[in-house]
Design an enzyme around this catalytic site. Structure first.
Site, mmCIF file in Angstrom:
data_model
loop_
_atom_site.group_PDB
_atom_site.id
_atom_site.type_symbol
_atom_site.label_atom_id
_atom_site.label_comp_id
_atom_site.label_asym_id
_atom_site.label_seq_id
_atom_site.Cartn_x
_atom_site.Cartn_y
_atom_site.Cartn_z
ATOM 1 N N THR A 338 0.826 -1.205 0.000
ATOM 2 C CA THR A 338 0.000 0.000 0.000
ATOM 3 C C THR A 338 0.863 1.258 0.000
ATOM 4 O OG1 THR A 338 -0.094 0.259 2.398
ATOM 5 C CG2 THR A 338 -1.712 -1.229 1.408
ATOM 6 N N CYS A 339 0.229 2.400 -0.228
ATOM 7 C CA CYS A 339 0.960 3.674 -0.275
ATOM 8 C C CYS A 339 1.151 4.279 1.108
ATOM 9 C CB CYS A 339 0.233 4.645 -1.193
ATOM 10 S SG CYS A 339 0.172 4.041 -2.878
ATOM 11 N N ASP A 340 0.925 3.497 2.159
ATOM 12 C CA ASP A 340 1.085 4.005 3.522
ATOM 13 C C ASP A 340 2.470 3.641 4.067
ATOM 14 O OD1 ASP A 340 0.950 4.658 6.189
ATOM 15 O OD2 ASP A 340 -1.092 3.933 6.440
#
Ligand SMILES: *Cc1c(COP(=O)(O)O)cnc(C)c1O
Length: 399
Positions: A338-340
């Site tokens: 994910t982009c986290d």
């Protein structure tokens, strides 16, 4: 909330050698179904159930569905003769669908809506848990149909999850509840507790059992109907990156404490993690990579928001293995897709140089992993491949 993943840790990567058979099974499963995958081995579920049954020969084991609520697990344990511990209508529906006889179930969520009680009763489950007067009152309309357990709390700061912070009452409160139930004509069948998940010290069970025995004695002294059941909960530990006591040894003092109870008392347990943790191996593949500040970052197609959610919610450290083990090891980071930025599985671990598409294996991935996964960022959750459900060693996908 635990942040085990942020601790610098060289231990979680193991140079365990995979057998040729296992490599073949993993590679052919990924070729067939794609990555990420969770490979559930029903033989391990059977083996763990039998080991605990043997370690606690006088105890009826109710598998708690919560850590891995899969139909194949329910079917495997049903065949073994197991009973089941339910907490929600969704879990009631799952066991009902798999044909579990309702007499083999108990419902142990201490806080319920009226609809939760009605759904469980409609299925035929009639044993419930209460730990306060407000909850006891909910059973007034069902007084002729139900038998209740009163849950006591025993704080345990060492466990992965101290379940006695959120639920359970004191021995004094339990006695008040039992007296009140008597005046309301609601049958109290016994007591229950949960010492905390992944409890490493069996003395936690021993002291809880002794306190429950004292409450049972008080019940008789006060002229109330004797209690017939003690539910010693879940919490039995498994070895992640740290070895725990073998289960037969772990249960020796527990059995000793149980032998002090009157012979008429039936004992139950609600194991979850112990039955399923070891039964699942995760398989993720490398989507891409970058060198950042002297470390190799590998971005996998599974992470904290997926099968590794237990790194956040459960404090577990999963042993990791790479399929490709050749060459020199270099400081590396395994990150989720994910982009986290919190989506990191392991930092500062020494890994062989990996190529895109290489596979990373997670061990002990059965309990509180896929059960708490999300599809954040629209990354699909790992699919489960079921192995050894039937004698003929079949392989099958579940949704
Ligand atoms: C979660 C839970 C269990 C299972 O606990 P484990 O630590 O996984 O064995 C059993 N009983 C209740 C009431 C639970 O909430």
């Amino acid at each position: 909330m635990a942040h085990a993943h942020s601790v610098l840790d060289f231990q979680s990567f193991t140079h365990q050698i995979l057998s040729a058979d296992e490599i073949h099974l993993i590679e052919s499963s990924v070729a067939q179904f794609g990555a990420p995958l969770l490979m559930l081995d029903c033989d391990v579920v059977r083996q763990q159930y039998r080991a605990l049954k043997q370690a606690l020969p006088t105890v009826t084991l109710h598998f708690a569905l919560k850590p891995l609520p899969l139909p194949a697990v329910v079917r495997t344990l049903l065949d073994e003769g197991a009973s089941f511990d339910l907490a929600t209508t969704g879990e009631v529906e799952l066991v009902a669908q798999e044909g579990v006889p309702a007499e083999r179930t108990i419902h142990t969520h201490p806080i319920k809506r009226d609809s939760d009680i009605r759904d469980a009763l409609a299925y035929g489950c009639n044993v419930f848990v209460v730990d306060n007067l407000n909850e006891l009152e909910k059973f007034k309309p069902y007084q002729h149909d139900v038998e209740l357990l009163v849950r006591l709390s025993f704080r345990n700061s060492e466990a992965f999850a101290d379940l006695s912070k959120k639920f359970g009452c004191s021995p004094e409160q339990a006695l008040t509840l039992i007296e009140t139930a008597q005046t309301w004509n609601i049958r109290i069948k016994g007591l229950s507790f949960h010492v905390g998940s992944q409890t490493m010290n069996p003395q936690k069970y021993v002291s809880a059992i002794r306190t429950c025995k004292a409450v049972m004695d008080q019940v008789v002294e006060r002229g109330l109907p004797a209690l017939s059941t003690l539910d010693i909960g879940g919490g039995f530990p498994v070895s992640y990156t740290q070895q725990v006591m073998p289960i037969d040894q772990f249960c020796v003092p527990i059995n000793e404490a149980l032998s002090e109870l009157p012979e008429t008392v039936q004992v139950l347990a609600e194991p979850g993690r112990f039955i399923v943790a070891q039964a699942v191996t995760s398989v993720a593949s490398v989507m891409g990579q970058a060198e950042r500040e002297g470390q190799m970052w590998y971005y996998l197609d599974d992470g904290i928001y997926g099968s590794f959610s237990g790194l956040m919610f459960d404090d577990a450290k999963y042993p990791l293995v790479t399929l490709n083990q050749g060459g020199e090891c270099i400081p590396s980071v395994l990150a989720g897709p994910t982009c986290d930025s919190i989506d990191v599985i392991a930092e500062n671990i020494l890994l062989p140089k990996l190529e895109n598409g290489d596979l990373v294996i997670g061990r002990m991935m059965g309990a509180y992993t896929s059960a708490t996964a999300t599809d954040f960022n629209f990354f699909k959750r790992a699919q489960t491949v079921v192995l050894n459900e039937f004698a003929e060693n079949s392989e099958r996908m579940t949704g």
